[in-house]
Design an enzyme around this catalytic site. Structure first.
Site, PDB file in Angstrom:
ATOM      1  N   ASP A  67       0.809  -1.217   0.000  1.00 50.79           N
ATOM      2  CA  ASP A  67       0.000   0.000   0.000  1.00 50.79           C
ATOM      3  C   ASP A  67       0.844   1.271   0.000  1.00 50.79           C
ATOM      4  OD1 ASP A  67       0.973  -0.457   2.539  1.00 50.79           O
ATOM      5  OD2 ASP A  67      -0.978  -0.780   3.455  1.00 50.79           O
ATOM      6  N   ASP A 136      -7.362  -2.701  14.486  1.00 48.59           N
ATOM      7  CA  ASP A 136      -8.761  -3.057  14.204  1.00 48.59           C
ATOM      8  C   ASP A 136      -8.866  -4.283  13.288  1.00 48.59           C
ATOM      9  OD1 ASP A 136      -7.810  -2.038  11.849  1.00 48.59           O
ATOM     10  OD2 ASP A 136      -9.213  -0.347  11.730  1.00 48.59           O
ATOM     11  N   HIS A 138      -7.145  -4.740  10.392  1.00 52.61           N
ATOM     12  CA  HIS A 138      -6.948  -4.523   8.959  1.00 52.61           C
ATOM     13  C   HIS A 138      -5.625  -5.115   8.470  1.00 52.61           C
ATOM     14  CE1 HIS A 138      -4.996  -0.481  10.061  1.00 52.61           C
ATOM     15  NE2 HIS A 138      -4.103  -1.000   9.243  1.00 52.61           N
ATOM     16  N   GLU A 143      -9.505  -1.633   5.556  1.00 51.44           N
ATOM     17  CA  GLU A 143     -10.151  -1.344   6.828  1.00 51.44           C
ATOM     18  C   GLU A 143     -11.373  -2.245   7.032  1.00 51.44           C
ATOM     19  OE1 GLU A 143      -8.639   0.388   8.886  1.00 51.44           O
ATOM     20  OE2 GLU A 143      -8.233   2.450   8.319  1.00 51.44           O
TER      21      GLU A 143
HETATM   22  C1  GLP Z   1      -0.580   0.322   8.505  1.00 46.74           C
HETATM   23  C2  GLP Z   1      -0.085  -0.509   7.342  1.00 46.74           C
HETATM   24  C3  GLP Z   1      -0.283  -1.999   7.616  1.00 46.74           C
HETATM   25  C4  GLP Z   1       0.313  -2.335   8.968  1.00 46.74           C
HETATM   26  C5  GLP Z   1      -0.384  -1.551  10.035  1.00 46.74           C
HETATM   27  C6  GLP Z   1       0.148  -1.846  11.432  1.00 46.74           C
HETATM   28  O1  GLP Z   1      -1.960   0.432   8.499  1.00 46.74           O
HETATM   29  N1  GLP Z   1      -0.739  -0.172   6.130  1.00 46.74           N
HETATM   30  O2  GLP Z   1       0.334  -2.751   6.584  1.00 46.74           O
HETATM   31  O3  GLP Z   1       0.172  -3.721   9.202  1.00 46.74           O
HETATM   32  O4  GLP Z   1      -0.174  -0.166   9.765  1.00 46.74           O
HETATM   33  O5  GLP Z   1       1.232  -1.026  11.703  1.00 46.74           O
HETATM   34  P1  GLP Z   1       2.301  -1.293  12.837  1.00 46.74           P
HETATM   35  O6  GLP Z   1       3.139  -2.434  12.352  1.00 46.74           O
HETATM   36  O7  GLP Z   1       3.091  -0.024  12.920  1.00 46.74           O
HETATM   37  O8  GLP Z   1       1.553  -1.632  14.066  1.00 46.74           O
END
Ligand code: GLP
Length: 260
Positions: A67, A136, A138, A143
């Site tokens: 993404d 959440d 995702h 989402e």
């Molecule tokens: C963002 C990214 C996800 C990631 C998530 C969790 O939303 N697009 O790919 O898994 O954050 O982030 P973190 O690893 O910092 O908790």
């Protein structure tokens, strides 16, 4: 679904890196799906170490990131282009042209997303997808309520995800509302998934993913239908799993030939 619980995130990332190294030894031109966020940083560090100290070779590897924020230029310090460059690409021998990340500056979003899907297909599909998980549930930026068969497309972030990702931005007002993300359906077509989750903030979404019903309300729960999904967790992220003892028992009694 395979659930592997490790004492620390370091141990989990060391195993994750060995997992990827094994794939690259078997298939040097493998196609990797990559993730951003704080979770995979240690994994990338361990892969960089394997590259430097043990000659792990990325020359023939192709990558597709999950993404990107819409509206951020690749040079923006909070863009996922910048993140990948800083945390991984510039430290290994992967050719720049083999790396793909959705274009945050796209002026024709549907065409950009379709082209991304086409490129994944032309590359032969993704052999192994790294995933983190949002608080959440995702995956990528899919989402809750995302279609479970969605493809790469534009999504609107929830306020919670914007706040979760605020530390990456100098000014909270700069956090984009919109993103481009591989769809849940795109992720489900990958041949293998390694989902990493660490810390107490991930315990609830992990429990819902592994032991709850499959629902678009927790997009990661669709991985129950994935033929080869492995979760690499630390103790804290595994904290709410009802059958944690069983998962540990299964891991401890794995046949030697199944071990990485
Ligand atoms: C963002 C990214 C996800 C990631 C998530 C969790 O939303 N697009 O790919 O898994 O954050 O982030 P973190 O690893 O910092 O908790």
């Amino acid at each position: 679904m395979e659930v592997l619980i490790h004492p620390t995130k370091h141990a989990a990332c060391t195993l994750g890196a060995r997992w990827i190294a094994r794939l690259l030894r078997q298939k040097p031109d493998a196609v990797l799906g990559l993730a951003t966020g704080s979770t995979p940083v240690l994994l990338y560090q361990e892969l960089i170490r394997l590259h430097r100290e043990e000659g792990l070779d990325f020359r023939k590897v192709t990558t597709f990131n999950l993404d990107e924020y819409l509206g951020l230029a690749p040079e923006h310090p909070a863009s996922y282009h910048h993140f990948m460059q800083e945390n991984f690409f510039q430290h290994v021998n992967i050719p720049r042209e083999n790396t793909h990340i959705p274009d945050g500056l796209s002026t024709d979003v549907p065409a950009t997303c379709q082209a991304y899907e086409d490129k994944i297909r032309q590359a032969g599909g993704i052999d192994l997808q790294i995933l983190g998980i949002g608080g959440d549930g995702h995956i990528g930026f899919n989402e809750p309520s995302s279609s479970l068969s969605s493809r790469t497309r534009i999504k609107t972030l929830t306020e919670r995800t914007r706040q979760d990702n605020a530390p990456f931005f100098a000014n909270p007002a700069d956090i984009p509302q919109h993103v481009l993300t591989m769809g849940v359906g795109t992720i489900m077509e990958t041949r293998e998934v390694l989902l990493l989750a660490f810390g107490p903030g991930k315990a609830a979404p992990i429990a819902a993913t592994v032991e709850g019903p499959v629902t678009a309300f927790v997009p990661a729960s669709i991985l129950q239908f994935h033929p080869k999904a492995t979760l690499l967790l630390d103790e804290e992220a595994a904290g709410l799993l009802q059958r944690a003892e069983y998962y540990r028992w299964v891991d401890a009694h794995k046949p030697t030939w199944q071990r990485v």
